[in-house]
Design an enzyme around this catalytic site. Structure first.
Site, PDB file in Angstrom:
ATOM      1  N   ARG A  57       0.736  -1.173  -0.014  1.00 14.35           N
ATOM      2  CA  ARG A  57      -0.010   0.048  -0.067  1.00 14.35           C
ATOM      3  C   ARG A  57       0.933   1.300   0.034  1.00 14.35           C
ATOM      4  NH1 ARG A  57      -3.599  -2.675   3.467  1.00 14.35           N
ATOM      5  NH2 ARG A  57      -5.126  -3.732   2.098  1.00 14.35           N
ATOM      6  N   LYS A  60       3.063  11.220 -11.233  1.00 15.03           N
ATOM      7  CA  LYS A  60       2.415  10.230 -12.276  1.00 15.03           C
ATOM      8  C   LYS A  60       3.080   9.225 -12.396  1.00 15.03           C
ATOM      9  CE  LYS A  60      -0.583  13.146 -15.160  1.00 15.03           C
ATOM     10  NZ  LYS A  60      -0.829  13.852 -16.537  1.00 15.03           N
ATOM     11  N   GLU A  77       9.551  17.118 -25.391  1.00 11.42           N
ATOM     12  CA  GLU A  77       8.754  17.679 -24.248  1.00 11.42           C
ATOM     13  C   GLU A  77       9.589  19.072 -23.828  1.00 11.42           C
ATOM     14  OE1 GLU A  77       6.596  16.336 -22.321  1.00 11.42           O
ATOM     15  OE2 GLU A  77       6.323  14.183 -22.819  1.00 11.42           O
ATOM     16  N   LYS A 111       7.262  22.443 -14.536  1.00 16.08           N
ATOM     17  CA  LYS A 111       6.762  21.623 -14.099  1.00 16.08           C
ATOM     18  C   LYS A 111       6.438  21.545 -12.683  1.00 16.08           C
ATOM     19  CE  LYS A 111       5.380  17.000 -14.842  1.00 16.08           C
ATOM     20  NZ  LYS A 111       5.222  15.865 -15.613  1.00 16.08           N
ATOM     21  N   GLU A 158      -4.326  16.717 -11.709  1.00 12.24           N
ATOM     22  CA  GLU A 158      -4.596  17.343 -13.131  1.00 12.24           C
ATOM     23  C   GLU A 158      -6.215  17.590 -13.123  1.00 12.24           C
ATOM     24  OE1 GLU A 158      -2.741  15.039 -16.216  1.00 12.24           O
ATOM     25  OE2 GLU A 158      -4.751  15.074 -17.277  1.00 12.24           O
ATOM     26  N   ARG A 196      -2.779  21.384 -14.599  1.00 12.55           N
ATOM     27  CA  ARG A 196      -1.944  20.355 -14.828  1.00 12.55           C
ATOM     28  C   ARG A 196      -2.291  20.019 -16.435  1.00 12.55           C
ATOM     29  NH1 ARG A 196       1.043  15.708 -11.562  1.00 12.55           N
ATOM     30  NH2 ARG A 196       2.231  14.950 -13.186  1.00 12.55           N
ATOM     31  N   ASN A 245      -0.445  18.221 -21.153  1.00 11.26           N
ATOM     32  CA  ASN A 245      -0.842  17.222 -21.884  1.00 11.26           C
ATOM     33  C   ASN A 245      -1.092  17.884 -23.262  1.00 11.26           C
ATOM     34  OD1 ASN A 245      -0.921  15.249 -20.191  1.00 11.26           O
ATOM     35  ND2 ASN A 245      -3.252  15.999 -19.542  1.00 11.26           N
ATOM     36  N   HIS A 253      -0.253  15.349 -26.171  1.00 13.63           N
ATOM     37  CA  HIS A 253      -0.362  14.182 -25.448  1.00 13.63           C
ATOM     38  C   HIS A 253      -1.678  13.562 -26.080  1.00 13.63           C
ATOM     39  CE1 HIS A 253       3.154  15.447 -23.414  1.00 13.63           C
ATOM     40  NE2 HIS A 253       3.227  14.477 -22.537  1.00 13.63           N
ATOM     41  N   HIS A 280      -0.719  10.147 -27.574  1.00 15.38           N
ATOM     42  CA  HIS A 280      -0.990   8.589 -26.957  1.00 15.38           C
ATOM     43  C   HIS A 280      -1.694   7.925 -27.736  1.00 15.38           C
ATOM     44  CE1 HIS A 280      -0.657  10.367 -22.331  1.00 15.38           C
ATOM     45  NE2 HIS A 280       0.534  10.006 -22.864  1.00 15.38           N
ATOM     46  N   HIS A 300       8.141   7.909 -26.927  1.00 20.03           N
ATOM     47  CA  HIS A 300       7.093   8.763 -26.286  1.00 20.03           C
ATOM     48  C   HIS A 300       7.189  10.185 -27.111  1.00 20.03           C
ATOM     49  CE1 HIS A 300       3.917  10.474 -23.687  1.00 20.03           C
ATOM     50  NE2 HIS A 300       4.853  11.105 -23.003  1.00 20.03           N
TER      51      HIS A 300
END
Ligand code: GLY
Length: 361
Positions: free
Chosen positions: A117, A139, A181, A223, A233, A237, A241, A244, A248, A261
Site C-alpha cells: 500500500r 504520475k 517535451e 513542471k 490534473e 496540469r 498534455n 499528448h 498517446h 514517447h
C-alpha cells in the site's frame, strides 16, 4: 545547481538539477529506511549502478531489473518485481530508487505506490525526457493494450535527482525525443525557452553544458510550478498534455513499438497546432514557428499505414476523454495554451488527416 520545490497535498519535495547530484543520494533517504531496491534496466545499471551503489555507502542495494521498452510497461512486470521484493525481504520500511528513463520511472513509481500500500521512491532519471517530465510530478503507471497509462496512481517521490551530465551516453534519437517535451514546456508556458530551442539548435544538439542545464532547469521549474498548483490534473496540469492526447493515440495505435514517447508527442503537437490554426486561435506566424522547431529536431518515424479513423477511436479511449468529450490543449500564442472540450469533430479530423499526411513517405 538549481533546486525546485514541488508542493502537493501528499508531500513537498525537491527536484534538484545538478551535475553529479547522484553522489548526494544518501542525503535524501528517510530516517529508519530499511532495504533499498533499485529498479533499472541492465544497460542503464551497467553505466550508473556503481555511482548509485557508491552514493549509498555501506547500505546494500538490491537491483530489480526491468527488460525495458514501452511495450513491456505492463502490470505483469510490476507483479514480478513485487514478488522479487518479497522474496528478498522487503517490508514497509523499504525504499525504491528508480534509475532510468521515463518507462522505468513510471513503473518504479507505480511499484512503490502499490507495494504494501505504498513505500517511498526516489527518482533518478537518466534520459532527457524523464528528467524534464516523466520523473517529476508523481504520475506513475503502466499501459494497457487498449491505451497508454490507463492503470496508475499519483505517488510523489521523496526527491528527483537530475544529473544533466549523464545525457552524454544517451543515443541521439532518445535525446531528441526528450527535446520534444522541452519544446512542449516552451509552447505552453515559456517563450524564452522556446526561443532558446529555436535560436540555438546546434548547441542544443551538441549538448553544450550551458544550454542543456538551462533548458532542463527551466522545464523542471515549469513542471514544479504547474504540479504544485494542481497535482491531480483537475485544472492547470492539463496544459502539460499539449500534444499528448493525439500522441498517446498514435503510440497505442502503433502498439508502442514505432514511436518513442517524445516522438509521438512531437506528432501530437503538430496536430494540436494545426487544429489551433484551423480554429483561428493561433496566429499563423506562431504556428509556423512551432512547426519549424518540431522539424528542426526531427525526423520522427513515418506515419505510413495509420488511418485517421483508427486514431479517432483511440482518442475516445484516452483517459483525458471524459463523457465522450475530448479535452484538447491548444496553443493561442507561444508561451500560452488553453484547454478546449468543444472542438468540432470535423476540425479535429482535418488536423489528424493533415498531420498524418505531413509525416508519410
Ligand atoms: N506528463 C504530463 C504530466 O506529468 O502531467
Amino acid at each position: 545547481m538549481a533546486e525546485y520545490k514541488i508542493t502537493t497535498p501528499q508531500r513537498t519535495y525537491s527536484a534538484v538539477v545538478e551535475r553529479g547530484v547522484v553522489k548526494r543520494l544518501a542525503e535524501f533517504l528517510p530516517p529508519g529506511v530499511g532495504r533499498i531496491f533499485a529498479v533499472s534496466t541492465r544497460d542503464v545499471w551497467k553505466l550508473y549502478g556503481c555511482q548509485v551503489q557508491q552514493a549509498l555507502g555501506d547500505r546494500c542495494c538490491e537491483v530489480l531489473y526491468f527488460v525495458g521498452g514501452e511495450d513491456n510497461k505492463r502490470l505483469s512486470h510490476i507483479e514480478q518485481m513485487a514478488d522479487q521484493m518479497v522474496e528478498r525481504g522487503a517490508d514497509r520500511s523499504s525504499l525504491i530508487v528508480a534509475v532510468g528513463g521515463g518507462i522505468v520511472t513510471d513503473m518504479a513509481g507505480f511499484l512503490a505506490a502499490i507495494f504494501m500500500r505504498g513505500i517511498p521512491v526516489i527518482q533518478v532519471p537518466t534520459t532527457l525526457l524523464a528528467q524534464v517530465d516523466a520523473a517529476v510530478g508523481g504520475k506513475t503507471g503502466v499501459n494497457l493494450v487498449s491505451g497508454k497509462n490507463l492503470i496508475g496512481s499519483f505517488h510523489q517521490p521523496l526527491a528527483v535527482l537530475i544529473d544533466p551530465s549523464v545525457l552524454h551516453s544517451l543515443p541521439d534519437r532518445e535525446y531528441r525525443a526528450g527535446l520534444y517535451e522541452i519544446i512542449k514546456a516552451g509552447v505552453i508556458r515559456s517563450e524564452p525557452l522556446f526561443r532558446l530551442l529555436s535560436d540555438r539548435r546546434d548547441e542544443v544538439l551538441n549538448q553544450s553544458p550551458e544550454v542543456v542545464d538551462r533548458m532542463i532547469a527551466e522545464s523542471v521549474r515549469i513542471k514544479a510550478e504547474v504540479v504544485s498548483a494542481d497535482e491531480r490534473e483537475s485544472d492547470l496540469r492539463r496544459i502539460l498534455n499539449f500534444g499528448h492526447t493525439f500522441g498517446h493515440a498514435l503510440e497505442a495505435e502503433t502498439h508502442y513499438t514505432r514511436f518513442l514517447h517524445g516522438e509521438a508527442i512531437s506528432w501530437g503537437m503538430r496536430a494540436a497546432t494545426r487544429l489551433a490554426e484551423k480554429l483561428e486561435m493561433l496566429p499563423p506566424d506562431d504556428s509556423e514557428a512551432i512547426m519549424h522547431v518540431l522539424d528542426a529536431y526531427g525526423p520522427i518515424p513515418k506515419c505510413d499505414g495509420i488511418s485517421r479513423v483508427d486514431l479517432q477511436v483511440r482518442l475516445m479511449r484516452d483517459k483525458k476523454t471524459v463523457q465522450n468529450r475530448i479535452h484538447f490543449v491548444l496553443p493561442v500564442r507561444i508561451g500560452e495554451v488553453v484547454v478546449r472540450s468543444d472542438v468540432p469533430i470535423a476540425a479535429a479530423q482535418n488536423a489528424i488527416e493533415h498531420s498524418l499526411a505531413d509525416c508519410r513517405n
